[in-house]
Design a protein around this motif. Structure first.
Motif, short mmCIF file in Angstrom:
data_model
loop_
_atom_site.label_atom_id
_atom_site.label_comp_id
_atom_site.label_asym_id
_atom_site.label_seq_id
_atom_site.Cartn_x
_atom_site.Cartn_y
_atom_site.Cartn_z
N PRO A 1 20.47 32.45 -54.82
CA PRO A 1 21.29 33.35 -53.94
C PRO A 1 21.54 34.86 -54.49
CG PRO A 1 22.47 31.36 -54.31
CD PRO A 1 21.25 31.44 -55.30
N GLU A 2 21.20 35.83 -53.73
CA GLU A 2 21.29 37.21 -54.19
C GLU A 2 22.73 38.01 -53.96
OE1 GLU A 2 18.04 39.42 -52.40
OE2 GLU A 2 16.42 37.95 -53.06
N SER A 3 23.49 36.97 -53.32
CA SER A 3 24.95 37.78 -53.14
C SER A 3 25.76 36.56 -53.12
CB SER A 3 24.94 38.39 -51.74
OG SER A 3 24.63 37.57 -50.76
N GLN B 1 27.12 30.23 -48.38
CA GLN B 1 26.52 29.66 -47.43
C GLN B 1 25.76 28.26 -47.86
OE1 GLN B 1 24.27 33.04 -45.99
NE2 GLN B 1 25.85 33.45 -44.35
N LEU B 2 24.87 28.61 -49.04
CA LEU B 2 24.56 27.59 -49.63
C LEU B 2 25.06 26.26 -50.16
CD1 LEU B 2 21.70 27.66 -52.51
CD2 LEU B 2 23.34 26.15 -52.61
N TYR C 1 25.09 22.58 -48.45
CA TYR C 1 24.54 21.52 -49.40
C TYR C 1 25.51 21.04 -50.35
CZ TYR C 1 19.80 23.02 -47.44
OH TYR C 1 18.88 23.39 -46.68
N VAL C 2 26.91 21.30 -50.27
CA VAL C 2 27.86 20.50 -51.04
C VAL C 2 29.10 20.40 -50.03
CG1 VAL C 2 29.39 21.03 -52.77
CG2 VAL C 2 27.28 21.96 -53.09
N HIS C 3 29.63 21.13 -49.54
CA HIS C 3 30.86 20.80 -48.70
C HIS C 3 30.57 19.94 -47.35
CE1 HIS C 3 32.35 25.15 -50.21
NE2 HIS C 3 32.37 24.31 -51.41
N ARG C 4 29.55 20.50 -46.75
CA ARG C 4 29.44 19.60 -45.61
C ARG C 4 28.60 18.25 -45.89
NH1 ARG C 4 25.63 21.64 -40.39
NH2 ARG C 4 25.80 19.80 -39.25
N ALA D 1 26.71 27.88 -56.87
CA ALA D 1 25.40 28.48 -56.84
C ALA D 1 24.93 29.57 -57.85
CB ALA D 1 24.79 28.60 -55.39
N THR D 2 25.90 30.35 -58.37
CA THR D 2 25.53 31.42 -59.10
C THR D 2 26.58 31.42 -60.68
OG1 THR D 2 27.49 32.92 -58.30
CG2 THR D 2 25.37 32.93 -57.31
#
Length: 676
Positions: free
Chosen positions: A373-375, A381-382, A386-389, A489-490
């Motif tokens: 992720p760049e931001s 969003q990731l 791919y985690v919460h949902r 993710a970061t």
């Protein structure tokens, strides 16, 4: 109460407080380090708080000890907050015990600490446990660097060092043609090609104007002529590090650069850690004005990094410069870091890499490099996708596989004083909330469905994000974070999650943190996560896990015919070819991990094979297109698996925190930290 009685009362109160802390230090050493003290006088003492791990150097501690008698040996294990002192006579050690117990000293960072001494048997610190401290450093033999690594001391003169340092103009406009940039913890300049930190690569079609300055070209020509290097670089990155800063462990991208990578260290010496995938770590001293040359295995397979700290553990003996920092506990001290400037030269690769390590080569694995992720928005969003949902969808099945608590976590909870307030951040189905009934425990999780399961079990839980826990600052005696932080993710978000744990703690409060480990084989121990398991007539069983080793506890979780037992499943390749119903796996640009295998990327999507239907009245809706009715959908969870030392490094960026213990537990890196 008259003045004498009042003075005596205060004195007794102080003595009781000191005695409690001394006993606590003794119990802590035994519980976490296996160091057993004795109640009778011996020649040997263990000095709690007087170790390299909490900023006390040999040059500082030894004079304090010698005021009480002749010190026969001072043993200081690396990264440990204690040391061992052996006196010539028992009378001298008795004197130190009486005189120095409770003594306040100022460590090399200017912080006040109090020493607590206890007697130990001489044989204790000669035991296997202590001899094995740093044993992994010795696996390559004494003074043997990783294959392909070379350190050349005094490669330039002090006069040339001054010229090179003065040649770097840090005052230039940040938009100049030499691509000067300021990263979070250091200043950087690029020549030849700009190095892109977001993907550890360069744009080979966009060279920077001007190439490498003549002053650096002439030095490279000299090194080529003298045989120190074999190829002439065409890319240069200059980094300036302030004391306390470092770089994460990494391997320079295979497809970006040729075999030979060289780095010139100016201004200050540094210890750089080289790590093999099997867990072996080799700390290498890079003296001031030395040249590091990485080729072959050391360049392609071993990671290299610098731990952010203000002191390095180094050899105390005179004359020791470059090479491996050994684990000789009788010859270790601290070296204070200064401002270091590194000149790293590389040659941009124009042909595909054909190295001998295809399993870690981005060219030969034929996988697209991970797209990080760049931001912060992209990271959110990731994580949402791919985690919460995912956890909302798999909550029932996930909970049905979560029974057995981990022994070290249980021990942590059992050791807390009665009445302690404990928060489990990311509590899942709440399996740790009822471990110790003497504690007041609350739990929270991002998943509403998991929190509902906790509430059915009558646990005090609520829904929230681990980055924003609605609990008053300083209100908790302890916190748990088990298999949570690796879902961020970061690096910045992972540190923010750690900071939130620290915010919740009162001064003196502790947090226990578990994350998945990149190293699934460590010190010749293979994680249970890697071991194949079979049930019945050779039927292979694949179990999902929330920690790598937790997944396959067949004896405790499965019986033939039980409603939660599972059948054999297709390979991950089958799912990648169309059988998978996890949405946007392809656009995520992250490698899909093959369950029960070693990790070859730190950022991965890990499959969860949904079994059964925990809620029979509510059909499972996979992430696939509307109308998909695969009874066994596969979901993918995002993980950042941690390399050895990475979790400690992240913790060390926090203020008002000390690391009490770090350890490896069956495929997980674990830390116990304390708020100071």
């Amino acid at each position: 109460m008259d003045n004498n009685h009042q003075s005596n009362y205060k004195l007794k109160k102080t003595e009781k407080k000191f005695l409690r802390k001394q006993i606590k230090a003794r119990h802590t050493l035994l519980r976490h380090e296996g160091i057993e003290t004795v109640s009778y006088a011996t020649q040997s003492l263990v000095v709690a708080n007087g170790g390299l791990g909490n900023g006390v150097s040999r040059n500082q501690l030894l004079p304090v000890l010698e005021k009480c008698g002749r010190v026969d040996a001072l043993l200081m294990p690396p990264n440990k907050p204690y040391s061992f002192a052996r006196y010539k006579t028992t009378e001298e050690s008795k004197s130190a015990y009486v005189t120095l117990n409770g003594k306040e000293i100022v460590d090399d960072l200017g912080q006040k600490i109090i020493l607590y001494l206890n007697f130990v048997e001489k044989e204790l610190y000669l035991s296997t446990t202590l001899r094995d401290t740093g044993a992994q450093w010795k696996e390559l033999g004494p003074q043997v660097l990783p294959p392909g690594l070379m350190v050349i001391e005094e490669i330039i003169s002090s006069e040339d060092e001054k010229v090179l340092l003065e040649s770097v103009d840090w005052t230039e406009d940040t938009d100049d043609q030499n691509s000067q940039k300021s990263l979070k913890h250091r200043r950087v300049k690029h020549f030849g090609y700009e190095f892109h930190y977001e993907n550890n690569n360069v744009d080979k079609d966009k060279p920077l104007p001007g190439g490498l300055p003549d002053i650096y070209v002439s030095i490279l020509d000299k090194w080529l002529k003298e045989g120190y290097i074999k190829h002439k670089p065409n890319q240069l990155t200059i980094n300036q590090y302030e004391p306390g800063h470092g770089i994460p462990a990494h391997v320079d991208t295979h497809s970006a650069f040729e075999d030979e990578i060289i780095s010139l260290s100016l201004g200050s010496e540094i210890v750089m850690d080289f790590k093999h995938p099997d867990g072996v770590t080799v700390p290498v001293m890079l003296p001031r004005r030395s040249l590091l040359v990485m080729t072959g295995e050391s360049r392609y397979l071993w990671t290299h990094g610098i731990t952010p700290r203000k002191f390095d553990t180094v050899q105390a003996s005179e004359g020791h410069k470059s090479g491996i920092v050994t684990s000789d506990v009788g010859d270790l001290t601290l070296s204070k870091r200064g401002v270091r400037t590194s000149f790293t030269f590389r040659r941009v690769r124009r042909t595909p890499c054909n190295c001998s390590y295809p399993w870690v080569c981005d060219n030969q694995r034929k996988e697209r490099p991970p797209s990080f992720p760049e931001s912060d928005k992209e990271a959110c969003q990731l994580e949402q996708e791919y985690v919460h949902r995912v956890y909302e969808e798999i909550a029932g099945h996930f909970s049905s596989t979560r029974h057995s608590p981990w022994p070290h976590i249980v021990a942590f909870l059992k050791a807390l004083p009665s009445g302690s307030i404990v928060a489990d951040i990311g509590c899942g189905n709440g399996k740790y909330l009822g471990i110790n009934e003497e504690l007041f425990m609350i739990g929270c999780d991002r998943s509403q469905n998991l929190v509902d399961i906790c509430r059915e079990r009558r646990f005090q839980t609520f829904v929230c994000d681990a980055l924003a826990v609605p609990v008053r600052s300083g209100s908790c005696d302890a916190c748990l974070s088990i298999a949570v932080i690796h879902h961020f993710a970061t690096a910045e978000r992972r540190v923010a999650a750690l900071q939130e744990l620290v915010r919740l703690l009162r001064p003196g409060g502790k947090a226990l943190i578990y994350v998945w480990a990149m190293e699934q084989e460590y010190k010749k121990q293979k994680s249970k996560y890697l071991r194949g398991n079979k049930i019945g007539q050779g039927k292979k069983v694949e179990i999902n896990s929330d920690t790598p080793a937790q997944g396959l506890l067949v004896e405790q979780m499965l019986d033939i015919g039980h409603e939660n037992s599972v059948d054999s499943v297709p390979s991950i390749n089958d799912f990648q070819e169309g059988g998978c119903h996890s949405r946007k796996v392809i656009t995520a640009k992250l490698p899909i991990h093959t369950n029960r295998t070693s990790f070859y990327s730190q950022d991965v999507l890990v499959p969860w094979h949904l079994r059964g239907n925990p809620d029979k009245d509510k059909p499972v809706e996979p992430f696939g297109p509307v109308g998909s009715h695969d009874p066994r959908p596969v979901f993918h969870r995002y993980y950042h698996v941690f390399c050895e030392g990475e979790l400690e490094t992240a913790c060390q960026t926090l203020s008002d925190v000390t690391i009490l213990q770090s350890y490896y537990d069956q495929g997980n890196w674990c830390v116990i930290l304390q708020k100071v």
